[in-house]
Design a protein around this motif. Structure first.
Motif, PDB file in Angstrom:
ATOM      1  N   ILE A 158       1.068 -13.869 -55.488  1.00 32.09           N
ATOM      2  CA  ILE A 158       1.984 -14.071 -56.613  1.00 32.09           C
ATOM      3  C   ILE A 158       2.960 -12.900 -56.704  1.00 32.09           C
ATOM      4  O   ILE A 158       4.158 -13.092 -56.906  1.00 32.09           O
ATOM      5  CB  ILE A 158       1.200 -14.260 -57.925  1.00 32.09           C
ATOM      6  N   ALA A 159       2.456 -11.696 -56.510  1.00 30.78           N
ATOM      7  CA  ALA A 159       3.321 -10.513 -56.535  1.00 30.78           C
ATOM      8  C   ALA A 159       4.339 -10.557 -55.398  1.00 30.78           C
ATOM      9  O   ALA A 159       5.511 -10.229 -55.593  1.00 30.78           O
ATOM     10  CB  ALA A 159       2.474  -9.248 -56.448  1.00 30.78           C
ATOM     11  N   ILE A 160       3.908 -10.981 -54.222  1.00 30.64           N
ATOM     12  CA  ILE A 160       4.823 -11.088 -53.073  1.00 30.64           C
ATOM     13  C   ILE A 160       5.927 -12.098 -53.374  1.00 30.64           C
ATOM     14  O   ILE A 160       7.111 -11.850 -53.117  1.00 30.64           O
ATOM     15  CB  ILE A 160       4.048 -11.492 -51.793  1.00 30.64           C
ATOM     16  N   VAL A 161       5.566 -13.245 -53.925  1.00 32.94           N
ATOM     17  CA  VAL A 161       6.551 -14.276 -54.250  1.00 32.94           C
ATOM     18  C   VAL A 161       7.537 -13.759 -55.295  1.00 32.94           C
ATOM     19  O   VAL A 161       8.753 -13.963 -55.181  1.00 32.94           O
ATOM     20  CB  VAL A 161       5.854 -15.567 -54.733  1.00 32.94           C
ATOM     21  N   LEU A 162       7.037 -13.059 -56.310  1.00 34.27           N
ATOM     22  CA  LEU A 162       7.923 -12.515 -57.344  1.00 34.27           C
ATOM     23  C   LEU A 162       8.882 -11.475 -56.775  1.00 34.27           C
ATOM     24  O   LEU A 162      10.058 -11.444 -57.138  1.00 34.27           O
ATOM     25  CB  LEU A 162       7.100 -11.925 -58.489  1.00 34.27           C
ATOM     26  N   VAL A 163       8.407 -10.641 -55.888  1.00 32.88           N
ATOM     27  CA  VAL A 163       9.273  -9.631 -55.267  1.00 32.88           C
ATOM     28  C   VAL A 163      10.342 -10.298 -54.416  1.00 32.88           C
ATOM     29  O   VAL A 163      11.522  -9.915 -54.465  1.00 32.88           O
ATOM     30  CB  VAL A 163       8.434  -8.630 -54.432  1.00 32.88           C
ATOM     31  N   VAL A 164       9.962 -11.313 -53.648  1.00 30.30           N
ATOM     32  CA  VAL A 164      10.935 -12.021 -52.809  1.00 30.30           C
ATOM     33  C   VAL A 164      11.983 -12.707 -53.686  1.00 30.30           C
ATOM     34  O   VAL A 164      13.189 -12.645 -53.393  1.00 30.30           O
ATOM     35  CB  VAL A 164      10.222 -13.040 -51.891  1.00 30.30           C
ATOM     36  N   LEU A 165      11.559 -13.349 -54.770  1.00 25.42           N
ATOM     37  CA  LEU A 165      12.510 -13.994 -55.670  1.00 25.42           C
ATOM     38  C   LEU A 165      13.442 -12.978 -56.328  1.00 25.42           C
ATOM     39  O   LEU A 165      14.633 -13.242 -56.503  1.00 25.42           O
ATOM     40  CB  LEU A 165      11.770 -14.802 -56.739  1.00 25.42           C
ATOM     41  N   ALA A 166      12.909 -11.812 -56.678  1.00 26.15           N
ATOM     42  CA  ALA A 166      13.739 -10.768 -57.276  1.00 26.15           C
ATOM     43  C   ALA A 166      14.787 -10.279 -56.274  1.00 26.15           C
ATOM     44  O   ALA A 166      15.958 -10.086 -56.620  1.00 26.15           O
ATOM     45  CB  ALA A 166      12.873  -9.608 -57.748  1.00 26.15           C
ATOM     46  N   ILE A 167      14.400 -10.107 -55.030  1.00 29.61           N
ATOM     47  CA  ILE A 167      15.339  -9.655 -53.998  1.00 29.61           C
ATOM     48  C   ILE A 167      16.431 -10.702 -53.767  1.00 29.61           C
ATOM     49  O   ILE A 167      17.616 -10.372 -53.658  1.00 29.61           O
ATOM     50  CB  ILE A 167      14.597  -9.335 -52.684  1.00 29.61           C
ATOM     51  N   ILE A 168      16.045 -11.962 -53.731  1.00 31.05           N
ATOM     52  CA  ILE A 168      17.028 -13.030 -53.549  1.00 31.05           C
ATOM     53  C   ILE A 168      17.984 -13.069 -54.741  1.00 31.05           C
ATOM     54  O   ILE A 168      19.196 -13.219 -54.572  1.00 31.05           O
ATOM     55  CB  ILE A 168      16.320 -14.389 -53.354  1.00 31.05           C
ATOM     56  N   GLY A 169      17.451 -12.924 -55.943  1.00 24.13           N
ATOM     57  CA  GLY A 169      18.298 -12.939 -57.139  1.00 24.13           C
ATOM     58  C   GLY A 169      19.299 -11.807 -57.146  1.00 24.13           C
ATOM     59  O   GLY A 169      20.483 -12.003 -57.457  1.00 24.13           O
ATOM     60  N   VAL A 170      18.849 -10.620 -56.785  1.00 24.03           N
ATOM     61  CA  VAL A 170      19.759  -9.467 -56.744  1.00 24.03           C
ATOM     62  C   VAL A 170      20.824  -9.680 -55.668  1.00 24.03           C
ATOM     63  O   VAL A 170      22.000  -9.357 -55.872  1.00 24.03           O
ATOM     64  CB  VAL A 170      18.967  -8.162 -56.493  1.00 24.03           C
ATOM     65  N   SER A 171      20.442 -10.248 -54.543  1.00 21.24           N
ATOM     66  CA  SER A 171      21.406 -10.505 -53.466  1.00 21.24           C
ATOM     67  C   SER A 171      22.470 -11.509 -53.902  1.00 21.24           C
ATOM     68  O   SER A 171      23.659 -11.330 -53.611  1.00 21.24           O
ATOM     69  CB  SER A 171      20.689 -11.037 -52.229  1.00 21.24           C
ATOM     70  N   VAL A 172      22.050 -12.558 -54.593  1.00 16.16           N
ATOM     71  CA  VAL A 172      23.008 -13.566 -55.054  1.00 16.16           C
ATOM     72  C   VAL A 172      23.964 -12.966 -56.076  1.00 16.16           C
ATOM     73  O   VAL A 172      25.180 -13.187 -56.016  1.00 16.16           O
ATOM     74  CB  VAL A 172      22.262 -14.782 -55.653  1.00 16.16           C
ATOM     75  N   LEU A 173      23.432 -12.183 -57.018  1.00 13.32           N
ATOM     76  CA  LEU A 173      24.298 -11.547 -58.019  1.00 13.32           C
ATOM     77  C   LEU A 173      25.285 -10.584 -57.364  1.00 13.32           C
ATOM     78  O   LEU A 173      26.454 -10.535 -57.742  1.00 13.32           O
ATOM     79  CB  LEU A 173      23.452 -10.816 -59.059  1.00 13.32           C
ATOM     80  N   ALA A 174      24.817  -9.821 -56.393  1.00 20.37           N
ATOM     81  CA  ALA A 174      25.707  -8.887 -55.698  1.00 20.37           C
ATOM     82  C   ALA A 174      26.789  -9.650 -54.932  1.00 20.37           C
ATOM     83  O   ALA A 174      27.958  -9.253 -54.929  1.00 20.37           O
ATOM     84  CB  ALA A 174      24.902  -8.008 -54.741  1.00 20.37           C
ATOM     85  N   GLY A 175      26.425 -10.750 -54.301  1.00 15.94           N
ATOM     86  CA  GLY A 175      27.402 -11.556 -53.573  1.00 15.94           C
ATOM     87  C   GLY A 175      28.459 -12.138 -54.483  1.00 15.94           C
ATOM     88  O   GLY A 175      29.641 -12.149 -54.156  1.00 15.94           O
ATOM     89  N   LYS A 176      28.047 -12.628 -55.649  1.00 11.86           N
ATOM     90  CA  LYS A 176      29.023 -13.171 -56.600  1.00 11.86           C
ATOM     91  C   LYS A 176      29.932 -12.084 -57.135  1.00 11.86           C
ATOM     92  O   LYS A 176      31.128 -12.293 -57.308  1.00 11.86           O
ATOM     93  CB  LYS A 176      28.294 -13.856 -57.755  1.00 11.86           C
ATOM     94  N   ALA A 177      29.384 -10.908 -57.393  1.00  9.43           N
ATOM     95  CA  ALA A 177      30.192  -9.808 -57.920  1.00  9.43           C
ATOM     96  C   ALA A 177      31.220  -9.351 -56.884  1.00  9.43           C
ATOM     97  O   ALA A 177      32.347  -9.004 -57.236  1.00  9.43           O
ATOM     98  CB  ALA A 177      29.296  -8.643 -58.327  1.00  9.43           C
ATOM     99  N   LEU A 178      30.838  -9.360 -55.623  1.00  5.93           N
ATOM    100  CA  LEU A 178      31.761  -8.913 -54.580  1.00  5.93           C
ATOM    101  C   LEU A 178      32.782  -9.975 -54.217  1.00  5.93           C
ATOM    102  O   LEU A 178      33.859  -9.651 -53.723  1.00  5.93           O
ATOM    103  CB  LEU A 178      30.971  -8.505 -53.331  1.00  5.93           C
ATOM    104  N   SER A 179      32.491 -11.232 -54.433  1.00  2.00           N
ATOM    105  CA  SER A 179      33.417 -12.283 -54.024  1.00  2.00           C
ATOM    106  C   SER A 179      34.495 -12.560 -55.064  1.00  2.00           C
ATOM    107  O   SER A 179      35.513 -13.144 -54.737  1.00  2.00           O
ATOM    108  CB  SER A 179      32.658 -13.581 -53.732  1.00  2.00           C
ATOM    109  N   LYS A 180      34.327 -12.156 -56.297  1.00  2.00           N
ATOM    110  CA  LYS A 180      35.335 -12.430 -57.329  1.00  2.00           C
ATOM    111  C   LYS A 180      36.673 -11.755 -57.046  1.00  2.00           C
ATOM    112  O   LYS A 180      37.695 -12.402 -57.089  1.00  2.00           O
ATOM    113  CB  LYS A 180      34.803 -12.042 -58.709  1.00  2.00           C
TER     114      LYS A 180
END
Length: 58
Positions: free
Chosen positions: A6-28
């Motif tokens: 469960i901890a591994i899944v949460l960490v992976v989801l957190a990393i994906i979420g941060v990556s998506v937010l960073a991508g959106k911030a850089l693409s604007k």
């Protein structure tokens, strides 16, 4: 053992979420630049500065 996965899944989801937010911030800003670039190209074509370009030949 289940808590570990469960901890591994949460960490992976957190990393994906941060990556998506960073991508959106850089693409604007990129979208704004492309509009300026399009306006510059239109102005250059209208002025005849690109008369030797293949796309402007008649």
């Amino acid at each position: 053992m289940t808590g570990f996965w469960i901890a591994i899944v949460l960490v992976v989801l957190a990393i994906i979420g941060v990556s998506v937010l960073a991508g959106k911030a850089l693409s604007k800003p990129k979208g704004v630049v492309s509009k300026d670039r399009q306006a510059q190209m239109t102005a250059l074509k209208a002025s005849g500065a690109l008369k030797y370009r293949k796309s402007n030949r008649d």
